[in-house]
Scaffold this motif. Sequence first.
Motif, PDB file in Angstrom:
ATOM      1  N   ASN A 145       1.100  21.633   2.274  1.00 37.71           N
ATOM      2  CA  ASN A 145       2.437  20.759   2.367  1.00 37.71           C
ATOM      3  C   ASN A 145       2.914  20.951   0.850  1.00 37.71           C
ATOM      4  O   ASN A 145       2.156  20.502   0.019  1.00 37.71           O
ATOM      5  CB  ASN A 145       1.889  19.442   2.702  1.00 37.71           C
ATOM      6  N   TYR A 189       4.868  19.587  -2.053  1.00 37.09           N
ATOM      7  CA  TYR A 189       5.297  18.273  -2.467  1.00 37.09           C
ATOM      8  C   TYR A 189       5.978  18.371  -4.088  1.00 37.09           C
ATOM      9  O   TYR A 189       5.898  19.230  -4.661  1.00 37.09           O
ATOM     10  CB  TYR A 189       4.027  17.504  -2.511  1.00 37.09           C
ATOM     11  N   CYS A 202       9.389  13.206   0.476  1.00 41.00           N
ATOM     12  CA  CYS A 202       7.781  13.681   0.380  1.00 41.00           C
ATOM     13  C   CYS A 202       7.067  12.421   0.441  1.00 41.00           C
ATOM     14  O   CYS A 202       5.959  12.156   0.904  1.00 41.00           O
ATOM     15  CB  CYS A 202       7.685  14.305  -0.934  1.00 41.00           C
ATOM     16  N   TRP A 203       7.491  11.226  -0.172  1.00 47.24           N
ATOM     17  CA  TRP A 203       6.917   9.976  -0.353  1.00 47.24           C
ATOM     18  C   TRP A 203       6.894   9.436   1.175  1.00 47.24           C
ATOM     19  O   TRP A 203       5.691   8.888   1.409  1.00 47.24           O
ATOM     20  CB  TRP A 203       7.530   9.000  -1.223  1.00 47.24           C
ATOM     21  N   GLU A 263       6.657  11.008   3.879  1.00 48.37           N
ATOM     22  CA  GLU A 263       5.636  11.775   4.525  1.00 48.37           C
ATOM     23  C   GLU A 263       4.332  11.729   4.571  1.00 48.37           C
ATOM     24  O   GLU A 263       3.536  12.051   5.407  1.00 48.37           O
ATOM     25  CB  GLU A 263       5.923  13.314   4.460  1.00 48.37           C
ATOM     26  N   ILE A 264       3.936  10.871   3.470  1.00 48.22           N
ATOM     27  CA  ILE A 264       2.474  10.661   2.754  1.00 48.22           C
ATOM     28  C   ILE A 264       1.698  10.063   4.275  1.00 48.22           C
ATOM     29  O   ILE A 264       0.487  10.374   4.418  1.00 48.22           O
ATOM     30  CB  ILE A 264       2.346  10.168   1.879  1.00 48.22           C
ATOM     31  N   LEU A 299      -2.183  19.096  -0.173  1.00 44.04           N
ATOM     32  CA  LEU A 299      -0.813  19.038  -0.880  1.00 44.04           C
ATOM     33  C   LEU A 299      -0.737  19.837  -1.942  1.00 44.04           C
ATOM     34  O   LEU A 299      -1.612  19.783  -2.953  1.00 44.04           O
ATOM     35  CB  LEU A 299      -0.990  17.405  -1.366  1.00 44.04           C
ATOM     36  N   ILE A 353      -2.183   8.972  -1.897  1.00 43.54           N
ATOM     37  CA  ILE A 353      -2.139  10.136  -1.333  1.00 43.54           C
ATOM     38  C   ILE A 353      -3.898  10.479  -1.070  1.00 43.54           C
ATOM     39  O   ILE A 353      -4.665  10.408  -1.967  1.00 43.54           O
ATOM     40  CB  ILE A 353      -1.580  11.240  -2.099  1.00 43.54           C
ATOM     41  N   THR A 400      11.645  20.853  -1.051  1.00 42.74           N
ATOM     42  CA  THR A 400      10.253  20.016  -0.624  1.00 42.74           C
ATOM     43  C   THR A 400      11.111  18.929   0.458  1.00 42.74           C
ATOM     44  O   THR A 400      12.038  18.598   0.227  1.00 42.74           O
ATOM     45  CB  THR A 400       9.511  19.506  -1.680  1.00 42.74           C
ATOM     46  N   PRO A 401      10.162  18.436   1.011  1.00 45.71           N
ATOM     47  CA  PRO A 401       8.661  18.884   1.578  1.00 45.71           C
ATOM     48  C   PRO A 401       8.946  19.958   2.759  1.00 45.71           C
ATOM     49  O   PRO A 401       9.960  20.021   3.237  1.00 45.71           O
ATOM     50  CB  PRO A 401       8.496  17.430   2.226  1.00 45.71           C
ATOM     51  N   THR A 429       6.087  22.579   4.850  1.00 48.12           N
ATOM     52  CA  THR A 429       4.408  22.550   5.493  1.00 48.12           C
ATOM     53  C   THR A 429       4.548  23.936   5.838  1.00 48.12           C
ATOM     54  O   THR A 429       5.007  24.244   6.802  1.00 48.12           O
ATOM     55  CB  THR A 429       3.981  21.538   6.181  1.00 48.12           C
TER      56      THR A 429
END
Length: 196
Positions: free
Chosen positions: A56, A58, A65-66, A68-69, A90, A126, A148-149, A151
């Motif tokens: 992923n 980041y 991105c935050w 999605e954590i 990550l 994280i 970003t993000p 994967t």
Amino acid sequence: MGHTIFPAFCLILLLLFGNCAPSKSSYFGETDWQAVDMEGNAIFLGTTDKELLALNVYSPDCVPCWKEIPALNYLFSEIQTKYPNRALFLVVDPYQIVDIPRTASWTEAYEKGKTRMEKEVKERKINLPVLFMKPPFEVKEDFLVTGTPETLLFETKPLRLYYNFIGALSEESNIENLKKDPKVNFFRHEFGMNSL
């Protein structure tokens, strides 16, 4: 007579074309990708003992991105406990997250990036391991990873990209909602964790 010709014909086709099928190969030079973890250990992604890898990508400046954590932490926990032949990391491009020129040494980029990511890991809670990707990996417009993000899913032996999720896997934070999230479940399916 027709019965003997058919098996002979099949044998000839097998001999001619049996070895012509394309073998697994990398498309983006990923077999040479290297990284360094938070403890300074070198990681060679092309020689991992895992069957599947998920990376992923980041950035600390990326709001999706935050968000999605929680989804990443949820998936990482499940992978750790139920799927030992898979791994989720990550990953960051250290030059991109600390905004230093590409002419700076990778060691400098790593040290500054590590300081920034130690703060991120703590503040954003994280849970998954962080890898600092070495060149030629970078986040830029004309590379495999353009933002970003994102994967990336890889088969190993050799390391080969087979699927790429662009954008957050989910911005849900509630576990029950994550279990029902279609994109999270599609990730789980593509990563060999369940069927749809």
